[in-house]
Structures are given as structure tokens and as C-alpha cells.
Motif scaffolding. Structure first.
Motif, PDB file in Angstrom:
ATOM      1  N   SER A 108       8.898 -19.237  42.657  1.00 61.37           N
ATOM      2  CA  SER A 108       9.903 -20.017  43.382  1.00 61.37           C
ATOM      3  C   SER A 108       9.642 -21.505  43.135  1.00 61.37           C
ATOM      4  O   SER A 108       8.522 -21.891  42.769  1.00 61.37           O
ATOM      5  N   PRO A 109      10.638 -22.363  43.309  1.00 62.31           N
ATOM      6  CA  PRO A 109      10.430 -23.801  43.070  1.00 62.31           C
ATOM      7  C   PRO A 109       9.251 -24.378  43.841  1.00 62.31           C
ATOM      8  O   PRO A 109       8.409 -25.087  43.282  1.00 62.31           O
ATOM      9  N   ASP A 110       9.162 -24.080  45.140  1.00 62.94           N
ATOM     10  CA  ASP A 110       8.046 -24.609  45.931  1.00 62.94           C
ATOM     11  C   ASP A 110       6.720 -23.990  45.510  1.00 62.94           C
ATOM     12  O   ASP A 110       5.683 -24.657  45.508  1.00 62.94           O
ATOM     13  N   GLY A 111       6.753 -22.702  45.162  1.00 62.83           N
ATOM     14  CA  GLY A 111       5.533 -22.047  44.708  1.00 62.83           C
ATOM     15  C   GLY A 111       4.993 -22.680  43.439  1.00 62.83           C
ATOM     16  O   GLY A 111       3.786 -22.923  43.307  1.00 62.83           O
ATOM     17  N   LEU A 112       5.874 -22.982  42.506  1.00 63.38           N
ATOM     18  CA  LEU A 112       5.458 -23.621  41.257  1.00 63.38           C
ATOM     19  C   LEU A 112       4.949 -25.035  41.493  1.00 63.38           C
ATOM     20  O   LEU A 112       3.926 -25.447  40.925  1.00 63.38           O
ATOM     21  N   ARG A 113       5.651 -25.793  42.330  1.00 63.49           N
ATOM     22  CA  ARG A 113       5.228 -27.170  42.617  1.00 63.49           C
ATOM     23  C   ARG A 113       3.853 -27.191  43.277  1.00 63.49           C
ATOM     24  O   ARG A 113       3.009 -28.032  42.978  1.00 63.49           O
ATOM     25  N   LEU A 114       3.634 -26.251  44.161  1.00 65.88           N
ATOM     26  CA  LEU A 114       2.349 -26.190  44.857  1.00 65.88           C
ATOM     27  C   LEU A 114       1.220 -25.846  43.890  1.00 65.88           C
ATOM     28  O   LEU A 114       0.139 -26.455  43.934  1.00 65.88           O
ATOM     29  N   ARG A 179       3.794 -18.620  32.487  1.00 70.85           N
ATOM     30  CA  ARG A 179       4.860 -18.917  31.513  1.00 70.85           C
ATOM     31  C   ARG A 179       5.902 -19.858  32.101  1.00 70.85           C
ATOM     32  O   ARG A 179       6.347 -20.805  31.447  1.00 70.85           O
ATOM     33  N   VAL A 180       6.287 -19.602  33.360  1.00 66.68           N
ATOM     34  CA  VAL A 180       7.306 -20.435  34.006  1.00 66.68           C
ATOM     35  C   VAL A 180       6.762 -21.835  34.277  1.00 66.68           C
ATOM     36  O   VAL A 180       7.487 -22.831  34.157  1.00 66.68           O
ATOM     37  N   MET A 181       5.464 -21.925  34.628  1.00 67.60           N
ATOM     38  CA  MET A 181       4.872 -23.228  34.932  1.00 67.60           C
ATOM     39  C   MET A 181       4.946 -24.183  33.758  1.00 67.60           C
ATOM     40  O   MET A 181       5.052 -25.395  33.931  1.00 67.60           O
ATOM     41  N   TRP A 182       4.873 -23.643  32.549  1.00 66.18           N
ATOM     42  CA  TRP A 182       4.901 -24.508  31.357  1.00 66.18           C
ATOM     43  C   TRP A 182       6.311 -24.700  30.825  1.00 66.18           C
ATOM     44  O   TRP A 182       6.507 -25.121  29.691  1.00 66.18           O
ATOM     45  N   GLY A 183       7.304 -24.389  31.660  1.00 65.95           N
ATOM     46  CA  GLY A 183       8.675 -24.756  31.313  1.00 65.95           C
ATOM     47  C   GLY A 183       9.497 -23.687  30.625  1.00 65.95           C
ATOM     48  O   GLY A 183      10.641 -23.948  30.235  1.00 65.95           O
ATOM     49  N   LEU A 184       8.950 -22.485  30.443  1.00 59.07           N
ATOM     50  CA  LEU A 184       9.716 -21.421  29.789  1.00 59.07           C
ATOM     51  C   LEU A 184      10.726 -20.820  30.760  1.00 59.07           C
ATOM     52  O   LEU A 184      10.403 -20.582  31.929  1.00 59.07           O
ATOM     53  N   GLU A 185      11.927 -20.615  30.278  1.00 58.02           N
ATOM     54  CA  GLU A 185      12.971 -20.025  31.112  1.00 58.02           C
ATOM     55  C   GLU A 185      12.834 -18.502  31.099  1.00 58.02           C
ATOM     56  O   GLU A 185      12.763 -17.887  30.032  1.00 58.02           O
TER      57      GLU A 185
END
Length: 212
Positions: A108-114, A179-185
Motif C-alpha cells: 500500500s502507499p503508506d506501507g511502502l513509504r514507511l 519489486r514495488v519499492m524500486w518503482g516496478l509496476e
């Protein structure tokens, strides 16, 4: 026997709780926007309004405030997991549902930001990693551990260290987040496929040994 009726919280307690919730909402945004090192108690207090003493009376340190923000951010998910990981007649369905919910949470957006915040700050502020681990990954692992312990005792999973099993399943799901953290869709369909694969790998590894 006289029935004891619990009194509703008074106005003072209600205002105090509202103030605490306001502090946590502001602190969460400041931490996510500025990072742990960039966030200051003075800045949070100024945005909140009132004196610095008000903030310090609720949270005596930035560490305690960060811990409270994490507790607040993960409370709903802990309740969700507690309900999900109840004794079940279908351990396979429960494991798959856990993988789906866990992947949704950590991507989730907040999960990734955290997670990015913690990764960026942990070298300079080791306490950030400790606070995060004790408030986020550890409670999830403990809930999973209790579930697996019951299922192993019932013969639905191979007997092993249930905490090891909990960490193994969590690790299988974390690959998607990396994978998502490094910008992969990654599409919703791909995330669901990853959840199914993680559940399948785990269930094969912990398949109960059948005698005969």
C-alpha cells in the motif's frame, strides 16, 4: 446481584483522546514527509498548535511518538489478522487469504513509504529499526505463529517451529514489496498470482507427513 454499569468516558477524557488522535495524524504525515531525522517535536508541536508542553505531556520523546504512530497505523490490520487467523477447517484457504492481505498491506502507499523511511534512517538511527520491528513485523509473526502452532498440533501442517514457519511465509510475500519499492509496476492480477505462489510454496514445504 446488582449489575455494574460502566460509565461512558467524560468530556475531559474524550477531549484528551481527540487531542491524542490529532497528534498522531500530524506526526504520521510529518514522519512520512520528512523522515525520522527530519521530523522534530518542535515542528509537530507548531503544526498542532498550543505549547510544546502539550505534546511532551502525551509523548515524552520522539521515539515514543514514532512508536505510537506505528501502533496506530497497524491497529486495524492487527484486528483484521486476529479475525482471519482464527481456527479454520481449511488451512489452505486461510494461508492464501493471509498472503493476499499481507501483500496488500506491505505494498500500500503508506506501507511502502514507511518501509522506505525505515530503510533510509536505520544506519543513523538504529532505534528506528527496533521500534518498527517490534510494532509491525513482530506482531504479524506472533499472530501467524499462534495459528501455525494450532494447525501443527491438529495435524494440518508438518510439525516444526511455528515461529520459523511464520517468518518463512512472511519472507515469501516480501519479494513483491521489494519489486514495488524500486518503482516496478505490478498489477492487481500479478499481486494475486504472487500471493497464490507464496501460499503454494509454503504449503508444500509444511505439508503434513502422512503415515502408511
Amino acid at each position: 446481584m446488582e449489575k455494574i454499569v460502566e460509565k461512558a468516558p467524560g468530556k475531559r477524557e474524550a477531549r484528551k483522546e481527540e487531542r491524542r488522535e490529532a497528534i498522531l495524524a500530524i506526526a504520521k504525515r510529518v514522519f512520512l514527509d520528512q523522515g525520522y531525522s527530519g521530523a522534530s517535536m518542535s515542528a509537530i508541536s507548531a503544526e498542532l498548535g498550543g505549547s510544546k508542553g502539550t505534546l511532551w505531556s502525551y509523548f515524552p520523546s520522539k521515539e515514543e511518538l514514532f512508536a505510537a504512530v506505528l501502533d496506530d497505523a497497524t491497529a486495524d490490520y492487527r484486528r483484521q489478522l486476529t479475525d482471519l487467523l482464527k481456527p479454520s477447517d481449511d488451512v489452505r484457504a486461510t494461508v492464501l487469504q493471509f498472503c493476499r492481505s499481507f501483500i496488500a498491506k506491505i505494498t500500500s502507499p503508506d506501507g511502502l513509504r514507511l518501509h522506505r523511511l525505515v530503510a533510509a534512517e536505520i544506519n543513523r538511527f538504529p532505534e528506528v529499526g527496533d521500534i518498527f520491528y517490534r510494532r509491525a513485523p513482530l506482531p504479524t509473526q506472533q499472530l501467524l505463529c499462534a495459528f501455525f502452532e494450532r494447525e501443527m498440533a491438529a495435524g494440518n501442517l508438518r510439525r516444526d517451529d511455528p515461529l520459523h514457519a511464520a517468518r518463512a511465509l512472511s519472507s515469501l510475500c516480501l519479494g513483491v514489496q521489494q519489486r514495488v519499492m524500486w518503482g516496478l509496476e505490478i498489477s492487481v492480477e500479478e499481486r494475486d498470482r504472487e500471493a497464490q505462489q507464496a501460499a503454494e510454496v509454503f504449503l508444500r514445504a509444511f505439508e503434513p507427513v502422512r503415515e502408511g
